[in-house]
Scaffold this active site. Structure first.
Site, PDB file in Angstrom:
ATOM      1  CG  ASP A 362     -18.768  59.778  35.620  1.00 35.85           C
ATOM      2  OD1 ASP A 362     -18.533  58.572  35.861  1.00 35.85           O
ATOM      3  OD2 ASP A 362     -19.716  60.129  34.904  1.00 35.85           O
ATOM      4  CD1 TRP A 363     -13.432  55.442  33.773  1.00 38.68           C
ATOM      5  CD2 TRP A 363     -14.626  54.302  35.271  1.00 38.68           C
ATOM      6  NE1 TRP A 363     -12.932  54.165  33.815  1.00 38.68           N
ATOM      7  CE2 TRP A 363     -13.655  53.443  34.726  1.00 38.68           C
ATOM      8  CE3 TRP A 363     -15.504  53.804  36.240  1.00 38.68           C
ATOM      9  CZ2 TRP A 363     -13.534  52.108  35.104  1.00 38.68           C
ATOM     10  CZ3 TRP A 363     -15.387  52.473  36.621  1.00 38.68           C
ATOM     11  CH2 TRP A 363     -14.415  51.641  36.055  1.00 38.68           C
TER      12      TRP A 363
END
Length: 839
Positions: A362-363
């Protein structure tokens, strides 16, 4: 002794074609010709090219956002920074800067920091794009500029340019990804569906499949081949800000829905996905939805038994269904960051299930291994840990430093070349399966159905099946309209409706987060053609019969929970002109960390509004429009009817109006347990020892499970009678399949649909058994007076559980199988313990 579990449940229902694939031991087989192409491409790649394939950048770094008529509102800046948890020193430092400096730092983000109206314009920088692909060999790009929806034509232009550069410099196409979570979130003019929690409430996997199929078509119309969906984080904590993004609290509901969505997104051949389908990224692997604090991206602490038996279940189903990729949980479980766990990433997924897709972070989550989790000393160390654990692609949105540091690690022998080749092989496999080498760009001719009426009708239908009727005293509903003019119930008692509450007249709360923008805010201009609850009721009953006086409204310049000064007296005064009150209450849109809360109670202003209106003596219908269950125990008794619309999407208000008027019938059931009090947050499958009556003697022990509405609860305008529950085997062993049948009759006067839920209870076990467990479900349509026999094919091994030793166990002893209020006994005659991690 005997006990239970929740493993694989295969379901064969007599009334549906859909069949789960949970019985497979390993994921799908590969295609030999396709694998040969992958090996040929891999063999000619340099180390730099391989590492570049493992990096995913944010599109924002390849262009510039300009804001016309920009003048900074410093109070808005303060509010935004505080909402994101910035310290007072950081806030003051930002406010000390010039307007242009603030715009340069914050302008690309999806936040409103300006005075008055502005216009944001984003332009791609071809020189920067050239550099990132030719020098750094970047293999994937994601996101929308400023996290705001672009037009289909803009996406075609941008992605076409990216693919041209990728093929020119690398001979390998880019894989572009978007958070198209409930429809084409980031593409203007496309179709938005009800949020996943609504689909869970339908208990109808076909609706999930069809919605995913349409989203795939419209994503490819915009030339996007990869979506970050489905979400199967079990929503078992109502405090969590992303409850609405999954299918609810139950692992079997999430498992069946994710299989249906993967088929809808990817089509019927995962090795050859056509130009009307997309690759999926099932997320967030795993236990992301179980933070100990209830706050986003914070640690989870779960028993290993629960992880294997419940939280892993829908991800296993996704792997077996062939999801192309998975996105990994940002946080940690039992002190182990998922991005650092070889056990969970490589052994459980890639080895035990032989899943051949790729794992994406994820980010910026590799960074978090050193900046937040403190399990790495610096970014280079974090990359070493994550890649060796099994991460294949790093979503490192703003930097190419990943490429530099990973190359150093390979040259130093700290990351083996075999691990690099494995990661790149998986990434190439996804690109070949998507047909991107042959056709990197899609859209244009052949996609004329984008945003069509057929797709809108599918969204409306899904919304109608997802709205839950929780209370209907004295059959106050339906409120029948007479050709959009005079309002009346069956006895013509009511003439005018007062519509009140903060959710009565805006689209933002109906479509929720991930709708045109990240937070779903500042996007009213993109949803003008859809109806708010007020507009839908005016269309249904006539504008003259609807009085709008909201009493409480949201402050759109603040955080999602901020409200303007209430005007409750105005709503009370307006009630004098009305015969019935509809109060649309709940939450504004949010997602992720900005959606964190400190109090699960519905806002005091909203509850005071309902209490004041109740004193008028006019009957009240509560409409709950919320992404998670907010506590309403003090106002629920004041309402004659309660309808939970959850977050029903752009056609949610039209669906609600149809249901209130009786033009459609309610058929949804609660996808999670709705709590009554803050100290009784629980799920339906609680351990039996969690509910104990008062004990006699000196020690007074009292533990009761208190709830507002249970999982699986929902009523309709008709009634159903269950009878003749039977199981074909009074006793069984692990290798048997139990055939369970039950008759369901529509005993009312209206046609309807009923979700039929099959539960089991293990009566005695070697570890404390669950109260009950959902084993299967289906949904059937019944005309008045009609009876159908529902048949479930239940593998006996699905009654196994993970024992104290971590092994799947089916114990000798008694079980109850339950449907509705009926139960039937059966018994296991021989204990079996499996040595395999999955059964």
């Amino acid at each position: 002794m005997k006990t239970i579990m929740n493993k694989k449940l295969l379901v064969g229902l007599s009334f549906i074609i859909y069949q789960s694939s949970f019985s497979h031991a390993v994921a799908q087989t590969s295609d030999a010709a396709l694998e040969a192409k992958i090996e040929k491409t891999l063999s000619r790649m340099t180390l730099d090219e391989k590492i570049g394939q493992m990096l995913e950048l944010n599109l924002d770094v390849m262009g510039k956002m300009t804001v016309e008529n920009a003048k900074v509102d410093r109070e808005k800046v303060r509010s935004v920074l505080q909402q994101y948890g910035r310290s007072e020193a950081e806030v003051n430092d930002m406010l000390s800067k010039t307007d242009q400096q603030i715009i340069d730092l914050l302008g690309a983000f999806p936040v409103d920091i300006y005075q008055g109206e502005t216009r944001r314009l984003w332009k791609i920088n071809e020189e920067m794009l050239d550099t990132l692909i030719s020098k750094w060999k970047v293999g994937s790009i994601l996101n929308a500029p400023g996290s705001s929806a672009a037009t289909m034509e803009q996406w075609q232009q941008w992605i076409r340019l990216i693919q041209e550069k990728s093929m020119k410099y690398l001979g390998i196409p880019d894989i572009y990804g978007l958070d198209h979570n409930h429809g084409v979130t980031y593409t203007q003019g496309g179709t938005l569906f009800p949020q996943p929690i609504n689909l869970g409430a339908t208990f109808n996997p076909e609706l999930a499949r069809r919605g995913a199929e349409i989203t795939a078509y419209e994503s490819r119309a915009a030339s996007c081949p990869w979506v970050y969906n489905p979400v199967v984080d079990l929503s078992r904590d109502p405090r969590w800000p992303r409850v609405y993004e999954s299918f609810g609290e139950d692992p079997i509901v999430n498992a069946k829905m994710v299989v249906a969505e993967i088929r809808g997104y990817q089509g019927d051949d995962n090795n050859h996905i056509d130009k009307y389908h997309v690759g999926t990224s099932t997320k967030h692997y795993f236990a992301y939805g179980a933070p100990w604090t209830g706050k986003d991206r914070t640690p989870a602490y779960l028993s290993p038994l629960m992880i294997r038996e419940k939280y892993f279940e829908p991800f296993k189903a996704a792997a077996l269904a062939g999801t192309l990729t998975m996105m990994v949980n940002s946080a940690s479980v039992n002190g182990v960051p998922l991005h650092a766990s070889y056990e969970y990433l490589t052994k459980w997924l890639k080895e035990d299930l032989q899943w051949d897709g790729f794992l994406v972070t994820d980010w910026a989550d590799i960074n978090n291994l050193y900046s937040r989790e403190k399990v790495a000393k610096d970014k280079k160390d974090a990359i070493r840990i994550a890649i060796n654990a099994g991460i294949d692609m790093s979503m490192d949105p703003y930097s190419v430093e990943f490429c530099i540091l990973l190359k150093e690690l390979v040259n130093e022998g700290k990351v083996k070349m075999s691990r690099i080749d494995d990661a790149v092989r998986r990434i190439l496999r996804a690109k070949y399966r998507l047909g991107l080498f042959d056709e990197p760009n899609t859209g244009g001719k052949g996609y004329e159905k984008f945003g069509c009426e057929e797709f809108a009708a599918a969204s409306l239908h899904a919304a109608e099946e997802s709205i839950v009727l929780l209370k209907n005293e004295d059959n106050i509903l339906p409120l029948k309209g007479n050709h959009n003019s005079q309002l009346s119930t069956l006895n013509s008692q009511f003439k005018k409706i007062l519509l009140t509450g903060p959710n009565a007249n805006q689209m933002r709360c109906l479509h929720g987060g991930w709708s045109y923008t990240w937070q779903g805010s500042r996007a009213e201009n993109l949803s003008e053609k859809y109806n708010t609850i007020y507009e839908a009721l005016c269309n249904k009953y006539g504008k003259d019969n609807i009085i709008l006086e909201q009493g409480v409204t949201y402050n759109e310049d603040g955080a999602y929970y901020d409200e303007n000064e209430p005007q409750i007296d105005k709503a009370v005064a307006a009630a004098a002109q009305a015969d019935i009150i509809i109060a649309a209450i709940g939450e504004n849109s949010y997602t992720e960390t900005p959606g964190n809360l400190t109090d699960l109670w519905l806002s005091e202003n909203q509850r005071n509004l309902v209490k004041a209106l109740a004193k008028t003596g006019k009957p009240i219908i509560l409409i709950l429009n919320e992404g998670r269950p907010r506590l309403i125990a003090d106002i629920e008794p004041l309402a004659k009817a309660v309808v939970d619309i959850l977050i029903p999407g752009n056609y949610g208000a039209d669906a609600l109006a149809n249901l209130l008027a009786g033009d459609a019938n309610f058929s949804a059931k609660m996808p999670y347990t709705y709590p009554r009090e803050i100290n009784s947050l629980n799920t339906y499958d609680y351990k039996v020892s969690e509910e104990v009556g008062t004990m006699e003697g000196a020690y007074n022990y009292d533990a009761k499970v208190s709830l507002q509405w249970p999982f699986g609860y929902g009523i309709s305008y008709t009634t159903y009678e269950y009878s003749n529950l039977k199981v074909d085997k009074a006793s069984f062993t692990a290798d048997d399949i139990l055939t369970v049948t039950v008759d369901v009759k529509n005993t009312g006067s209206r046609a309807g649909k009923e979700a039929v839920l099959l539960y089991s209870s293990d009566l005695v076990a070697s570890i404390v058994p669950d109260n009950k467990r959902l084993r299967d479900f289906t949904k059937i349509a019944l005309e008045p007076g009609e009876t159908k026999t529902v048949t479930f094919q239940l593998p006996a091994k699905s009654l196994a559980f993970v024992g104290a030793d971590g092994r799947w166990t089916l114990e000798e002893g008694d079980f109850l199988l339950k449907v509705g209020t009926l139960s039937v006994p059966t018994a296991c005659t021989q204990t079996k313990v499996w040595d395999t991690p999955n059964i």
